[in-house]
Design an enzyme around this catalytic site. Structure first.
Site, mmCIF file in Angstrom:
data_model
loop_
_atom_site.group_PDB
_atom_site.id
_atom_site.type_symbol
_atom_site.label_atom_id
_atom_site.label_comp_id
_atom_site.label_asym_id
_atom_site.label_seq_id
_atom_site.Cartn_x
_atom_site.Cartn_y
_atom_site.Cartn_z
ATOM 1 N N LYS A 44 0.852 -1.189 0.000
ATOM 2 C CA LYS A 44 0.000 0.000 0.000
ATOM 3 C C LYS A 44 0.888 1.240 0.000
ATOM 4 O O LYS A 44 1.568 1.526 0.977
ATOM 5 C CB LYS A 44 -0.897 0.054 1.244
ATOM 6 C CG LYS A 44 -1.935 1.171 1.125
ATOM 7 C CD LYS A 44 -2.524 1.609 2.441
ATOM 8 C CE LYS A 44 -1.764 2.708 3.108
ATOM 9 N NZ LYS A 44 -1.700 3.987 2.372
ATOM 10 N N CYS A 47 13.599 11.107 6.585
ATOM 11 C CA CYS A 47 13.731 10.739 8.000
ATOM 12 C C CYS A 47 15.186 10.790 8.451
ATOM 13 O O CYS A 47 15.469 10.687 9.635
ATOM 14 C CB CYS A 47 13.133 9.361 8.242
ATOM 15 S SG CYS A 47 13.727 8.153 7.068
HETATM 16 P P1 ADP Z 1 3.994 10.092 6.309
HETATM 17 O O1 ADP Z 1 2.893 11.098 6.470
HETATM 18 O O2 ADP Z 1 5.363 10.581 6.634
HETATM 19 O O3 ADP Z 1 3.932 9.337 5.010
HETATM 20 P P2 ADP Z 1 2.561 8.233 7.932
HETATM 21 O O4 ADP Z 1 3.097 7.390 9.021
HETATM 22 O O5 ADP Z 1 1.399 9.110 8.228
HETATM 23 O O6 ADP Z 1 3.817 9.051 7.451
HETATM 24 O O7 ADP Z 1 2.162 7.347 6.695
HETATM 25 C C1 ADP Z 1 3.006 6.380 6.145
HETATM 26 C C2 ADP Z 1 2.167 5.342 5.466
HETATM 27 O O8 ADP Z 1 1.352 4.705 6.457
HETATM 28 C C3 ADP Z 1 1.201 5.872 4.418
HETATM 29 O O9 ADP Z 1 1.117 4.931 3.355
HETATM 30 C C4 ADP Z 1 -0.095 5.959 5.178
HETATM 31 O O10 ADP Z 1 -1.215 5.891 4.325
HETATM 32 C C5 ADP Z 1 0.009 4.729 6.050
HETATM 33 N N1 ADP Z 1 -0.851 4.777 7.250
HETATM 34 C C6 ADP Z 1 -1.189 5.844 7.982
HETATM 35 N N2 ADP Z 1 -2.024 5.500 8.974
HETATM 36 C C7 ADP Z 1 -2.225 4.162 8.883
HETATM 37 C C8 ADP Z 1 -2.987 3.193 9.617
HETATM 38 N N3 ADP Z 1 -3.710 3.537 10.656
HETATM 39 N N4 ADP Z 1 -2.945 1.903 9.216
HETATM 40 C C9 ADP Z 1 -2.189 1.533 8.166
HETATM 41 N N5 ADP Z 1 -1.462 2.382 7.432
HETATM 42 C C10 ADP Z 1 -1.461 3.685 7.774
#
Ligand code: ADP
Length: 486
Positions: free
Chosen positions: A181, A290
Site C-alpha cells: 500500500k 527521516c
Molecule cells: P507520512 O505522512 O510521513 O507518510 P505516515 O506514518 O502518516 O507518514 O504514513 C506512512 C504510510 O502509512 C502511508 O502509506 C499511510 O497511508 C500509512 N498509514 C497511515 N495510517 C495508517 C494506519 N492507521 N494503518 C495503516 N497504514 C497507515
C-alpha cells in the site's frame, strides 16, 4: 496530461494478481502535482475487498514462487531492474509530478531504488543455511532459512519509489510474496513499478499494489492472518499503532520510523566539508526525509564562521517547480508540512533564535518555502525535540565533545546522525558513543543498497539493504536428523 515516452506507465487503478482492477463504482481520489495543484490522474482506490483479494492472490502465488530456484527468482528481479533503468526518464517524471522533488533528484531516487533489485537479485542465490556439529554421532543438525510467507508493505510519500524496492527486492529474493500500500499522496510511482514487474515476468500475485485509505486497506494488511510480516516506513506514531495491531496475529514487523538527526561540527572540522554535508543532509527533498539533519550543533570556536558559510550556501539554493532546469528545492508535499515548518520557526524565533537565511514562505506561493537557517537555537525549542520534516535548519552552540554527545543522544529517536572532525581518535570516540543506527562521518550522504539502513530506540526495528536486509523476510528452521548411525 503528463508527457511520457511510454504513457502506459501512468496508471490509475490497483494492480492485483497481475491485473489492473478499476471497478465502475470505485472510490476515486485525485492525485495532484504539489507544485501546480494540477490533477495527474483520478485514482480508483482499493477497498477492503481488494486488499483481501491481493492477500489471497499472494498466498496462492507463494508456493510456486518460493519453490523457484533462487537463480530463477534472481533472473526476474534482474529483469525488473533492467526495465526500471531503461525507463528511468519516465519514472523520474512521474515521481517529480506526484511528489515535487527536482527532476535530477527524482532520477537519483529511481536509480537508487532500482539498485536494490540488482543487489538482491544476486542475494537470491545466497540464502545459505548452516550445519551445526551434533552432540551425538547419531545426529546431524542443520539450519534452513526459509521465506516467511505473505508480506505486507506500507510506504510513505517522501520517497514514492525508493521505499518500495528496499522492501520488495529482499522479500521477493527470499521467496516471499508481497502486497503493497503506497501513500495516498504518491501512488503513481508504485503503480508504474507494478507495470514493470508484470513486464519482467514477476508472476501474478507475487507483487500487488493496493492504493487506498490507510484506515481500510492499511488496516486489512496489518490485521489479516494470512499476512506473516509487515514492513512499514513512516511516522513513529503510525508505526507504534501498526506494531500494536500486528501483535494480535503475532506478525513479524520491520519499522523504519521518524528521526531527529543531529549534526555535530567540531572545531577541527573541514568547514567546507561540514557546510556541504549539512546542506546535503538538511535540504535533501526539501528537508522531508527521516535522515535529514534536524539539529545542527557547531562548536564555539567555529560557530560564527560555520553559521555564516552555511547560511550563505543555503541562501543560494534555487527554489522552484521540480521540472524547471537548475531547481534544487521543490514545493513541500502539502499545506500541513508548511504549517509545521512555520510553527517550529516561530517558536524558535519567539525563544530568541535569529533568522540568518530565508525565514518565510516563498514568493512562488503554494507550498513553496524558503530554505531557512536560524542561529542561537536552544534545547527548549520545538526544533530540538520534534522532527520538523521541512526546510528549517537550527544551529545550536556547544563547548565540549562530551556535551555534544549528550545533546545529540538526548532524543527518543535513533535513526541517523552525522559529525564532522579531522581528529582520528575523535572519529572513533564519537562514532561509538552516538546512539543511532547510522552515523555519517564527514559526509551528509550515506545511503547505499549494500549497507544496512535502520534505526534504534523510537526510530524503528530491523534493517533494510545489505545482507542483513533479507533476514527480515526469512524464518530460521532447525532440522535435527537422528538415526544416522543406526
Ligand atoms: P507520512 O505522512 O510521513 O507518510 P505516515 O506514518 O502518516 O507518514 O504514513 C506512512 C504510510 O502509512 C502511508 O502509506 C499511510 O497511508 C500509512 N498509514 C497511515 N495510517 C495508517 C494506519 N492507521 N494503518 C495503516 N497504514 C497507515
Amino acid at each position: 496530461m503528463l508527457a511520457l515516452a511510454d504513457s502506459s506507465l501512468l496508471k490509475d487503478a490497483p494492480y492485483i494478481n497481475g491485473e489492473w482492477v478499476r471497478p465502475a463504482d470505485a472510490d476515486l481520489l485525485p492525485v495532484t502535482n504539489p507544485a501546480t495543484g494540477a490533477e495527474l490522474v483520478s485514482l480508483a482506490q482499493a477497498g477492503r475487498e481488494h486488499a483481501v483479494a491481493a492477500i489471497e492472490a499472494a498466498d496462492a502465488a507463494l508456493p510456486a514462487w518460493s519453490a523457484l530456484p533462487g537463480k530463477e527468482r534472481s533472473k526476474r528481479l534482474r529483469d525488473w531492474y533492467d526495465l526500471i533503468v531503461a525507463n528511468v526518464d519516465d519514472l523520474a517524471r512521474i515521481l517529480t509530478a506526484e511528489q515535487g522533488k527536482p527532476l535530477p533528484e527524482a532520477r537519483g531516487e529511481i536509480l537508487y531504488g532500482a539498485a536494490f533489485f540488482e543487489w538482491y537479485a544476486e542475494e537470491a542465490k545466497r540464502v545459505y543455511g548452516e550445519t551445526i556439529p551434533a552432540p551425538s554421532p547419531d545426529q546431524r543438525l542443520l539450519v534452513l532459512r526459509q521465506p516467511i510467507g505473505v508480506c505486507a508493505a506500507i510506504t510513505p510519500w517522501n520517497f514514492p519509489m525508493a521505499m518500495i524496492p528496499r522492501k520488495a527486492a529482499p522479500a521477493l529474493a527470499a521467496g516471499c510474496t508481497m502486497v503493497l500500500k503506497p501513500a495516498s499522496a504518491t501512488p503513481l510511482s508504485a503503480l508504474a513499478l507494478a507495470e514493470l514487474a508484470g513486464r519482467a515476468g514477476i508472476p501474478p500475485g507475487v507483487f500487488s499494489v493496493v492504493p487506498g485509505r490507510a484506515s481500510v486497506v492499511g488496516d486489512e494488511l496489518v490485521a489479516n492472518p494470512i499476512v506473516r510480516k509487515v514492513t512499514f516506513t513512516g511516522s513513529t506514531e503510525v508505526g507504534r499503532m501498526l506494531m500494536a495491531k500486528a501483535a494480535d496475529t503475532i506478525k513479524k514487523v520491520s519499522l523504519e520510523l521518524g528521526g531527529n538527526a543531529p549534526v555535530l561540527v567540531f572545531d577541527d572540522a573541514d568547514i567546507d566539508v561540514a557546510v556541504q554535508g549539512a546542506v546535503a543532509s538538511k535540504f535533501r527533498n526539501m528537508g522531508q526525509t527521516c535522515v535529514c539533519a534536524n539539529r545542527i550543533y557547531a562548536q564555539a570556536g567555529i560557530y560564527d564562521e560555520f553559521v555564516e558559510r552555511f547560511s550563505k550556501a543555503v541562501s543560494a539554493l534555487t527554489v522552484g517547480d521540480g521540472f524547471d532546469e537548475g531547481v534544487e528545492q521543490g514545493p513541500l508535499i502539502d499545506e500541513a508540512a508548511v504549517q509545521k515548518t512555520e510553527e517550529h520557526l516561530s517558536d524558535a524565533v519567539a525563544q530568541g533564535a535569529t533568522v540568518v537565511a530565508g525565514g518565510s514562505r516563498h514568493a512562488l506561493g503554494g507550498t513553496f518555502f524558503q530554505p531557512t537557517v536560524v542561529s542561537g537555537a536552544t534545547p527548549s525549542m520545538l526544533v530540538a525535540h520534534e522532527e520538523t520534516f521541512g526546510p528549517l535548519a537550527p544551529v545550536f552552540r556547544f563547548e565540549t565533545e562530551e556535551e555534544a554527545i549528550k545533546l545529540a543522544n538526548d532524543t527518543e529517536y535513533g535513526l541517523a546522525s552525522y559529525f564532522f572532525t579531522r581528529d582520528n581518535a575523535r572519529i572513533w570516540r564519537v562514532g561509538e558513543a552516538l546512539e543511532f543506527g547510522i552515523v555519517g562521518v564527514n559526509t551528509g550522504i550515506f545511503s547505499y543498497e549494500g549497507a544496512p539502513f535502520g534505526g534504534v530506540k523510537a526510530s524503528g526495528i530491523g534493517r533494510e539493504g545489505s545482507h542483513h536486509g533479507i533476514d527480515e523476510f526469512l524464518e530460521i528452521k532447525y532440522l535435527c536428523v537422528a538415526g544416522i548411525s543406526a
